[in-house]
Design an enzyme around this catalytic site. Sequence first.
Site, PDB file in Angstrom:
ATOM      1  NE  ARG A  11      -3.224  -0.027   3.196  1.00 22.87           N
ATOM      2  CZ  ARG A  11      -2.579   0.254   4.508  1.00 22.87           C
ATOM      3  NH1 ARG A  11      -1.935   1.387   4.690  1.00 22.87           N
ATOM      4  NH2 ARG A  11      -2.749  -0.797   5.245  1.00 22.87           N
ATOM      5  CG  ASP A  69      -9.280  19.092 -10.717  1.00 23.69           C
ATOM      6  OD1 ASP A  69      -8.756  18.753 -11.838  1.00 23.69           O
ATOM      7  OD2 ASP A  69     -10.385  18.343 -10.553  1.00 23.69           O
TER       8      ASP A  69
HETATM    9  C1  LIG Z   1     -13.204  13.049 -13.291  1.00 20.59           C
HETATM   10  C2  LIG Z   1     -12.570  14.316 -13.004  1.00 20.59           C
HETATM   11  C3  LIG Z   1     -12.248  14.071 -11.553  1.00 20.59           C
HETATM   12  C4  LIG Z   1     -12.521  12.817 -10.701  1.00 20.59           C
HETATM   13  O1  LIG Z   1     -11.675  11.721 -11.220  1.00 20.59           O
HETATM   14  P1  LIG Z   1     -11.988  10.241 -10.898  1.00 20.59           P
HETATM   15  O2  LIG Z   1     -10.867   9.546 -11.301  1.00 20.59           O
HETATM   16  O3  LIG Z   1     -13.043   9.751 -11.994  1.00 20.59           O
HETATM   17  O4  LIG Z   1     -12.268  10.243  -9.481  1.00 20.59           O
HETATM   18  C5  LIG Z   1     -11.695  15.425 -10.800  1.00 20.59           C
HETATM   19  N1  LIG Z   1     -11.736  16.307 -11.470  1.00 20.59           N
HETATM   20  C6  LIG Z   1     -12.029  16.589 -12.620  1.00 20.59           C
HETATM   21  C7  LIG Z   1     -11.858  17.917 -13.409  1.00 20.59           C
HETATM   22  C8  LIG Z   1     -12.532  15.668 -13.515  1.00 20.59           C
HETATM   23  O5  LIG Z   1     -13.004  15.793 -14.772  1.00 20.59           O
END
Ligand SMILES: *Cc1c(COP(=O)(O)O)cnc(C)c1O
Length: 388
Positions: A54, A179
């Site tokens: 992990r 993000d």
């Molecule tokens: C899809 C997405 C996520 C989440 O990703 P997962 O791998 O589906 O958990 C987070 N931020 C953005 C902008 C996304 O498009």
Amino acid sequence: MKKNTQLLHAGRNPAENYGIVNPPVYHASTVTFPTVEALKKADSEPTEGIFYGRMGTPTSYDFEKAVAALEGSERAIAVQSGLAAITGAILALVKSGDHILVTDSVYFPTKKFCNTVLKNFGVEVTYFDPMIGAGIKELFQDNTKIVFTESPGSLTFEVQDIPAISKAAHERDILVMIDNTWAAGYYFNAFEHGCDISIQAATKYIGGHSDVMLGTIALSNALYKTVKTAVYGLGYCAAPDDCYLAQRGIRTLPARLKVHEENAIALAKWLQQRPEVTKILHPAFEDCPGHEIWKRDFTGACGLFSIVLDEKYSAEDVARLLDGLTLFPMGYSWGGYESLMTPFNPQGARQATKWQEKGPCLRIHTGQENIEDLIADLEAGFIRLNQG
Ligand SMILES: *Cc1c(COP(=O)(O)O)cnc(C)c1O
């Protein structure tokens, strides 16, 4: 070396692997130690090295090296999904009584996490207008710890002034997270623009083939231990086959992104000429809030954007368009080789801002298909849209 050359080499070492180009996949839970001395050494540095499945394996560490090269960070941490990367990084750096600022345009599951889990743990969340820029400082409180950005925003594509936000935040020792999934860590250098942590859903373009769930947290050496300790403690870890596939994805990321970018721009230009379409929410187009910031800070665009249709169209009209498409199935997620189209409505998902558009919205992921085929499919779709 230029970034696209670097990305072919980061996180692999054929000389240590019989000359074989790609590293092997290690499946591991138990890691054994032959002596008490070796066991003690492993115990003394629990956030580094090969210690327990992990914690990390050569497979996850190699992938993390490639992600760090992509993002231009000192380190990276792989976890099991993009959402886990977001929640893990936030949970690592806040405690009860803290306050965080989150962009109103954030990916909705991030908002859901803030409004439920964070709230339950006594962390206060304020949403802010994605176009706020330096004005963010008006929202700082004594207990503000993080500004969480996403640029461009999910579904609605507002491009944020990250340098202005970062400058204001750093004057108060507040961390800036982004993000960075839309730019895939390739078309936007989060660290050169002042971010402290860059998160991606590697599920999207890094994986690139709609078959991987994976998240990445790119960060400095200084933040690594704190975040790694927290995600390890939460039980987060990335699966070896997913790390392998995603590392393979990084090798072709620049080449794939170029096709997505060209196809999306061609498609958006075609859509711009259609009388049914009132707005193109693509950062490379003037309609998009923050278009000028995109031109200043980004080096390209991916295949994902949205459009707003004329308000005269009903949900039934839009369903006729969508139901008959052959190359744009509906589906969540994006970043694979294939095109997608999904209806959405930002109304009701906003706290700090009001969604002003009245027409139905569609999010489009432009895949690697031939652009003429994509346009022909949509042309037939618009005929159905108007048959009401
Ligand atoms: C899809 C997405 C996520 C989440 O990703 P997962 O791998 O589906 O958990 C987070 N931020 C953005 C902008 C996304 O498009």
